[in-house]
Design a protein around this motif. Sequence first.
Motif, PDB file in Angstrom:
ATOM      1  N   SER A  48      -2.212  10.358   6.126  1.00 34.67           N
ATOM      2  CA  SER A  48      -2.396  11.145   7.370  1.00 34.67           C
ATOM      3  C   SER A  48      -2.963  12.440   6.962  1.00 34.67           C
ATOM      4  N   GLN A  49      -4.311  12.705   7.404  1.00 30.90           N
ATOM      5  CA  GLN A  49      -4.940  14.054   7.388  1.00 30.90           C
ATOM      6  C   GLN A  49      -4.912  14.692   8.544  1.00 30.90           C
ATOM      7  N   PRO A  50      -4.235  16.070   8.508  1.00 28.77           N
ATOM      8  CA  PRO A  50      -4.086  16.792   9.778  1.00 28.77           C
ATOM      9  C   PRO A  50      -5.495  17.435  10.134  1.00 28.77           C
ATOM     10  N   ILE A  51      -5.809  17.480  11.417  1.00 25.24           N
ATOM     11  CA  ILE A  51      -6.996  17.646  11.986  1.00 25.24           C
ATOM     12  C   ILE A  51      -6.462  18.968  13.005  1.00 25.24           C
ATOM     13  N   ILE A  52      -7.426  20.028  12.656  1.00 27.87           N
ATOM     14  CA  ILE A  52      -7.148  21.251  13.564  1.00 27.87           C
ATOM     15  C   ILE A  52      -7.530  21.027  15.165  1.00 27.87           C
ATOM     16  N   GLY A  53      -6.668  21.087  15.711  1.00 30.19           N
ATOM     17  CA  GLY A  53      -6.727  20.983  17.332  1.00 30.19           C
ATOM     18  C   GLY A  53      -6.806  19.525  17.842  1.00 30.19           C
ATOM     19  N   GLY A  54      -6.459  18.429  16.860  1.00 30.66           N
ATOM     20  CA  GLY A  54      -6.669  17.120  17.216  1.00 30.66           C
ATOM     21  C   GLY A  54      -5.461  16.369  16.701  1.00 30.66           C
ATOM     22  N   TYR A  55      -5.586  14.951  16.832  1.00 30.70           N
ATOM     23  CA  TYR A  55      -4.492  14.004  16.152  1.00 30.70           C
ATOM     24  C   TYR A  55      -5.099  13.868  14.633  1.00 30.70           C
ATOM     25  N   PRO A  56      -3.904  13.620  13.799  1.00 30.89           N
ATOM     26  CA  PRO A  56      -4.262  13.497  12.489  1.00 30.89           C
ATOM     27  C   PRO A  56      -5.062  12.271  12.417  1.00 30.89           C
ATOM     28  N   GLN A  57      -5.989  12.100  11.273  1.00 23.33           N
ATOM     29  CA  GLN A  57      -6.772  11.066  10.931  1.00 23.33           C
ATOM     30  C   GLN A  57      -6.287  10.474   9.839  1.00 23.33           C
ATOM     31  N   GLN A  58      -6.370   8.965   9.888  1.00 25.40           N
ATOM     32  CA  GLN A  58      -5.819   8.394   8.755  1.00 25.40           C
ATOM     33  C   GLN A  58      -7.092   8.067   7.522  1.00 25.40           C
ATOM     34  N   GLN A  59      -6.462   8.135   6.713  1.00 24.16           N
ATOM     35  CA  GLN A  59      -7.733   8.126   5.156  1.00 24.16           C
ATOM     36  C   GLN A  59      -7.158   6.951   4.473  1.00 24.16           C
ATOM     37  N   TYR A  60      -8.114   5.631   4.223  1.00 24.07           N
ATOM     38  CA  TYR A  60      -7.460   4.584   3.400  1.00 24.07           C
ATOM     39  C   TYR A  60      -7.391   5.219   2.179  1.00 24.07           C
ATOM     40  N   THR A  61      -6.454   4.899   1.339  1.00 23.74           N
ATOM     41  CA  THR A  61      -6.255   5.412   0.053  1.00 23.74           C
ATOM     42  C   THR A  61      -6.126   4.146  -1.062  1.00 23.74           C
ATOM     43  N   GLY A  62      -6.264   2.833  -0.469  1.00 18.56           N
ATOM     44  CA  GLY A  62      -6.222   1.775  -1.373  1.00 18.56           C
ATOM     45  C   GLY A  62      -4.992   0.698  -1.186  1.00 18.56           C
ATOM     46  N   GLU A  63      -5.230  -0.322  -2.014  1.00 24.45           N
ATOM     47  CA  GLU A  63      -4.076  -1.497  -1.781  1.00 24.45           C
ATOM     48  C   GLU A  63      -3.108  -1.147  -2.714  1.00 24.45           C
ATOM     49  N   THR A  64      -1.739  -1.288  -2.265  1.00 23.78           N
ATOM     50  CA  THR A  64      -0.675  -0.581  -3.241  1.00 23.78           C
ATOM     51  C   THR A  64       0.373  -1.849  -3.955  1.00 23.78           C
ATOM     52  N   VAL A  65       0.559  -2.727  -3.215  1.00 26.47           N
ATOM     53  CA  VAL A  65       1.341  -3.773  -3.460  1.00 26.47           C
ATOM     54  C   VAL A  65       0.974  -5.327  -3.128  1.00 26.47           C
ATOM     55  N   ARG A  66       0.892  -6.327  -4.164  1.00 28.88           N
ATOM     56  CA  ARG A  66       0.687  -7.705  -3.617  1.00 28.88           C
ATOM     57  C   ARG A  66       1.806  -8.587  -3.893  1.00 28.88           C
ATOM     58  N   THR A  67       2.495  -9.262  -3.227  1.00 31.96           N
ATOM     59  CA  THR A  67       3.613  -9.945  -3.395  1.00 31.96           C
ATOM     60  C   THR A  67       3.432 -11.557  -3.002  1.00 31.96           C
ATOM     61  N   MET A  68       3.934 -12.569  -3.574  1.00 32.63           N
ATOM     62  CA  MET A  68       4.064 -13.505  -3.382  1.00 32.63           C
ATOM     63  C   MET A  68       5.550 -14.065  -3.274  1.00 32.63           C
ATOM     64  N   ALA A  69       5.988 -15.176  -2.277  1.00 36.59           N
ATOM     65  CA  ALA A  69       7.397 -15.742  -2.657  1.00 36.59           C
ATOM     66  C   ALA A  69       7.175 -16.999  -2.306  1.00 36.59           C
ATOM     67  N   LEU A  70       7.510 -17.915  -3.487  1.00 45.74           N
ATOM     68  CA  LEU A  70       7.652 -19.398  -3.277  1.00 45.74           C
ATOM     69  C   LEU A  70       8.973 -19.784  -3.032  1.00 45.74           C
ATOM     70  N   SER A  71       9.293 -20.813  -2.217  1.00 42.55           N
ATOM     71  CA  SER A  71      10.747 -21.418  -1.853  1.00 42.55           C
ATOM     72  C   SER A  71      10.467 -22.911  -1.554  1.00 42.55           C
ATOM     73  N   GLY A  72      11.506 -23.566  -1.737  1.00 42.87           N
ATOM     74  CA  GLY A  72      11.712 -25.057  -1.664  1.00 42.87           C
ATOM     75  C   GLY A  72      12.926 -25.650  -2.060  1.00 42.87           C
TER      76      GLY A  72
END
Length: 135
Positions: free
Chosen positions: A33-57
């Motif tokens: 979240s990036q604060p903006i003077i006089g406005g709503y905070p804008q979102q800045q994409y910073t990347g992929e963080t986690v990739r998971t996989m779950a297998l069940s059987g």
Amino acid sequence: MSYTLLKLGDFIFSIKTASYQKLRQQWQFKWASQPIIGGYPQQQYTGETVRTMALSGTMYPGQYGSRDSLLHMVELAGTGAPFILVAGTGEILGYWCITQVSESGTYPDKEGVCRKIEFSVSITYYGDSIPNKGR
């Protein structure tokens, strides 16, 4: 004949070992979240963080699957090493870490050996390669 569904390190997911019936993948992405003077905070994409996989059987030892296979997966997890994951199609999916293995047994026979074992394995993406430890 037993077909390979996935191979994680030297562990092969198949009908003879542990055939999963459900595979769930999850990708997480981070936004700051990036604060903006006089406005709503804008979102800045910073990347992929986690990739998971779950297998069940479900395994039915003696017919489909083996509890020894599940114990082998536990041994692999205990090494603390990432393992290469290869799809049954031959596609290389990178290196993954085993983060959790669980089992639940029901319908014990007269020796207390469960005739039905439900299992799940959770893995987390490590990367496309393992850094060279010697350098």
